[in-house]
Enzyme design. Structure first.
Site, PDB file in Angstrom:
ATOM      1  N   GLU A 111       0.850  -1.186   0.000  1.00 14.39           N
ATOM      2  CA  GLU A 111       0.000   0.000   0.000  1.00 14.39           C
ATOM      3  C   GLU A 111       0.890   1.242   0.000  1.00 14.39           C
ATOM      4  O   GLU A 111       2.119   1.140   0.017  1.00 14.39           O
ATOM      5  CB  GLU A 111      -0.954  -0.016   1.198  1.00 14.39           C
ATOM      6  CG  GLU A 111      -1.950  -1.170   1.154  1.00 14.39           C
ATOM      7  CD  GLU A 111      -2.951  -1.165   2.294  1.00 14.39           C
ATOM      8  OE1 GLU A 111      -3.024  -0.153   3.012  1.00 14.39           O
ATOM      9  OE2 GLU A 111      -3.645  -2.171   2.464  1.00 14.39           O
ATOM     10  N   HIS A 225      -8.597   9.818   4.370  1.00 14.95           N
ATOM     11  CA  HIS A 225      -8.264   8.753   3.422  1.00 14.95           C
ATOM     12  C   HIS A 225      -8.556   9.255   2.015  1.00 14.95           C
ATOM     13  O   HIS A 225      -9.613   9.842   1.764  1.00 14.95           O
ATOM     14  CB  HIS A 225      -9.097   7.495   3.718  1.00 14.95           C
ATOM     15  CG  HIS A 225      -8.556   6.266   3.056  1.00 14.95           C
ATOM     16  ND1 HIS A 225      -8.673   6.049   1.697  1.00 14.95           N
ATOM     17  CD2 HIS A 225      -7.895   5.191   3.550  1.00 14.95           C
ATOM     18  CE1 HIS A 225      -8.101   4.892   1.394  1.00 14.95           C
ATOM     19  NE2 HIS A 225      -7.623   4.357   2.506  1.00 14.95           N
ATOM     20  N   ARG A 267      -0.656   8.932   2.263  1.00  9.94           N
ATOM     21  CA  ARG A 267      -2.071   9.270   2.169  1.00  9.94           C
ATOM     22  C   ARG A 267      -2.344  10.771   2.128  1.00  9.94           C
ATOM     23  O   ARG A 267      -3.199  11.233   1.381  1.00  9.94           O
ATOM     24  CB  ARG A 267      -2.837   8.651   3.353  1.00  9.94           C
ATOM     25  CG  ARG A 267      -3.040   7.173   3.208  1.00  9.94           C
ATOM     26  CD  ARG A 267      -3.773   6.581   4.384  1.00  9.94           C
ATOM     27  NE  ARG A 267      -4.053   5.176   4.148  1.00  9.94           N
ATOM     28  CZ  ARG A 267      -4.618   4.372   5.027  1.00  9.94           C
ATOM     29  NH1 ARG A 267      -4.973   4.838   6.217  1.00  9.94           N
ATOM     30  NH2 ARG A 267      -4.841   3.114   4.740  1.00  9.94           N
ATOM     31  N   HIS A 328     -10.771   9.798   8.170  1.00  7.14           N
ATOM     32  CA  HIS A 328     -10.589   8.348   8.288  1.00  7.14           C
ATOM     33  C   HIS A 328      -9.971   7.917   9.616  1.00  7.14           C
ATOM     34  O   HIS A 328     -10.401   6.925  10.207  1.00  7.14           O
ATOM     35  CB  HIS A 328      -9.701   7.860   7.146  1.00  7.14           C
ATOM     36  CG  HIS A 328      -9.420   6.388   7.158  1.00  7.14           C
ATOM     37  ND1 HIS A 328     -10.424   5.437   7.071  1.00  7.14           N
ATOM     38  CD2 HIS A 328      -8.258   5.697   7.243  1.00  7.14           C
ATOM     39  CE1 HIS A 328      -9.893   4.225   7.097  1.00  7.14           C
ATOM     40  NE2 HIS A 328      -8.579   4.354   7.219  1.00  7.14           N
ATOM     41  N   ARG A 363      -0.532   8.557   9.357  1.00  5.51           N
ATOM     42  CA  ARG A 363      -0.357   7.108   9.561  1.00  5.51           C
ATOM     43  C   ARG A 363       0.011   6.386   8.275  1.00  5.51           C
ATOM     44  O   ARG A 363      -0.614   6.583   7.243  1.00  5.51           O
ATOM     45  CB  ARG A 363      -1.642   6.501  10.137  1.00  5.51           C
ATOM     46  CG  ARG A 363      -1.560   4.980  10.311  1.00  5.51           C
ATOM     47  CD  ARG A 363      -2.729   4.431  11.078  1.00  5.51           C
ATOM     48  NE  ARG A 363      -3.988   4.555  10.387  1.00  5.51           N
ATOM     49  CZ  ARG A 363      -4.433   3.725   9.440  1.00  5.51           C
ATOM     50  NH1 ARG A 363      -3.660   2.720   9.020  1.00  5.51           N
ATOM     51  NH2 ARG A 363      -5.612   3.893   8.898  1.00  5.51           N
TER      52      ARG A 363
END
Length: 433
Positions: A111, A225, A267, A328, A363
């Site tokens: 990811e 997100h 992100r 998110h 994160r």
């Protein structure tokens, strides 16, 4: 009603249940769920769980986490996360967790902001499978009791130390007396108009920490997100389109079908790029396209995304998905040490309600479930060291239902006010009023 237990755990997600399973079996544990047990954010997690592939990957895992977090992370906590990731994933497998395998080995995916494939998963319903695995174990433990539809009103305190909690349950008020209390009450998404979180996640733990002068930190560290399904008419929580879909090759395009960003950047960068593109093109969304990928692979690897989009009239194997960033995750929270201990004696905090310093300002993908595992186990092991020498303090209180409901309303108003202060004008989404 007065209830006596060794450990009180507020929250039924990965952090709460894994902590309970690591408490000594001879200790009584009570777990509270604000709604039904499966209505937690853990159940919704799609992508997977980060794990160092081996000892040689630990330093790179640390570097990726630090870089994604803008080097605002607490490096000591990041090292704990990486070094203990393998052990905790193996423990989860030992409890019955069924991850995806390929050729007899764990099937790792990638990811955003990960240098290599190091994320273990169970199709695109990893969180659901984690919840089911832990919940099955919890139900089989005679020493663990779960109370659903139970809201924490406030902490019980004696000489500045926590000795349990006051809760609203069954249209009444109960007093749960405990040697130790763990707050694992989740995040703040319910405070936002647009979020992937359960609507019940309204920062209760943060409100109670503020009320009791417990140290909190980095309340402005809120993650959006990049790819939630765009639904203009929906007031419900937004459906997440997992980052792992981009990790497997899906591409982002603007409404003019032009690519505009590297999909595997951190992100915050991808989310900001999408907002910029929406402004430039006067649109409310961009497209995430996986239609060029093998349709059988998409259906088998991402059954949840495929089915949920199909319900909304979108066939992801043949057409792009309209997406936009939404709130998110919360990287700030109750300040804790490496054993998840707070500034109040006998009180711990784990998971999204806590701030271990692992995530920094942003994160790294799939580090949330891992943090919940690693640091809730640390909390449990720390509690186990001293629990037999502790006594339950049976404080007497006389709070009625109406007063408890007023306190709950006050908690919500205080946490809304606090986040309005820390957010100011810099965020792109409106907070609930």
């Amino acid at each position: 009603m007065d209830i006596y237990t060794d450990v009180l755990i507020v929250g039924c997600g990965v952090s709460g249940m894994y902590a309970a399973l690591n408490i000594n079996n001879n200790c009584k544990v009570v777990i509270l769920s604000k709604s039904k047990t499966d209505e937690c954010n853990t159940y919704l997690a799609q992508g997977g769980i980060s794990r160092a592939k081996d000892k040689d990957d630990i330093d790179l895992f640390i570097q990726d986490t630090m870089k994604a977090g803008k080097d605002k992370n607490k490096e000591e906590a990041v090292r704990v996360l990486a070094e203990e990731s393998i052990e905790n994933i193996n423990r989860l497998i030992g409890l019955g967790m069924d991850f995806d395998y390929k050729d007899g080995e764990l099937d790792y995916t990638r990811e955003g902001a990960h240098s290599i494939n190091r994320i273990v998963h169970s199709t695109d319903e990893t969180g659901k499978r984690v919840f089911e695995t832990l919940f099955k174990q919890v139900k089989n433990r005679d020493n663990i009791t779960i109370y659903e539809d139970t809201t924490l009103v406030d902490l019980l305190k004696f000489k500045g130390a926590c000795c349990g909690g006051i809760v609203k349950r069954n249209n009444g008020v109960d007093f749960i007396h405990a040697k130790y209390t763990i707050l694992a009450s989740g995040g703040i998404g319910g405070l936002f108009l647009n979020s992937t979180n359960r609507r019940t996640m309204t920062g209760d733990g943060i409100a109670i920490a503020l009320k009791n002068n417990i140290d909190v930190t980095n309340l402005g560290y809120i993650q959006f997100h990049p790819t939630a399904l765009y639904e203009n008419s929906s007031e419900e929580r937004k459906f997440l389109i997992s980052e792992s879909l981009r990790g497997e090759g899906a591409k982002l395009f603007n409404i003019n079908k032009q690519r505009f960003v590297n999909e595997l950047l951190p992100r915050d960068i991808v989310a900001e790029s999408i907002w910029d593109e929406e402004r430039k093109t006067d649109s409310s969304f961009v497209y995430l396209d996986a239609s060029f990928m093998d349709s059988e692979f998409i259906i088998n690897r991402f059954p949840g995304i495929y089915k949920e989009c199909k319900k909304r009239g979108i066939d992801v194997t043949n057409e792009p998905i309209p997406v936009t960033p939404v709130q998110h995750y919360f990287m700030g929270g109750i300040k804790v040490d490496l054993n998840s201990s707070t500034s109040m004696d006998n009180l711990y905090a784990c998971g999204e309600v806590s701030c271990t310093g692992v995530h920094g300002a942003n994160r790294l993908a799939s580090n949330s479930l891992l943090e919940g595992l690693v640091f809730s186990r640390r909390a449990a092991l720390d509690i186990n060291k001293n629990i037999n020498s502790k006594d339950i303090i049976p404080l007497k209180h006389n709070i009625k239902l109406k007063e408890a409901e007023e306190i709950i309303d006050s908690n919500l108003n205080s946490v809304l006010s606090e986040f309005k202060k820390v957010l100011g004008e810099k965020e792109h989404e409106l907070i609930n009023n």
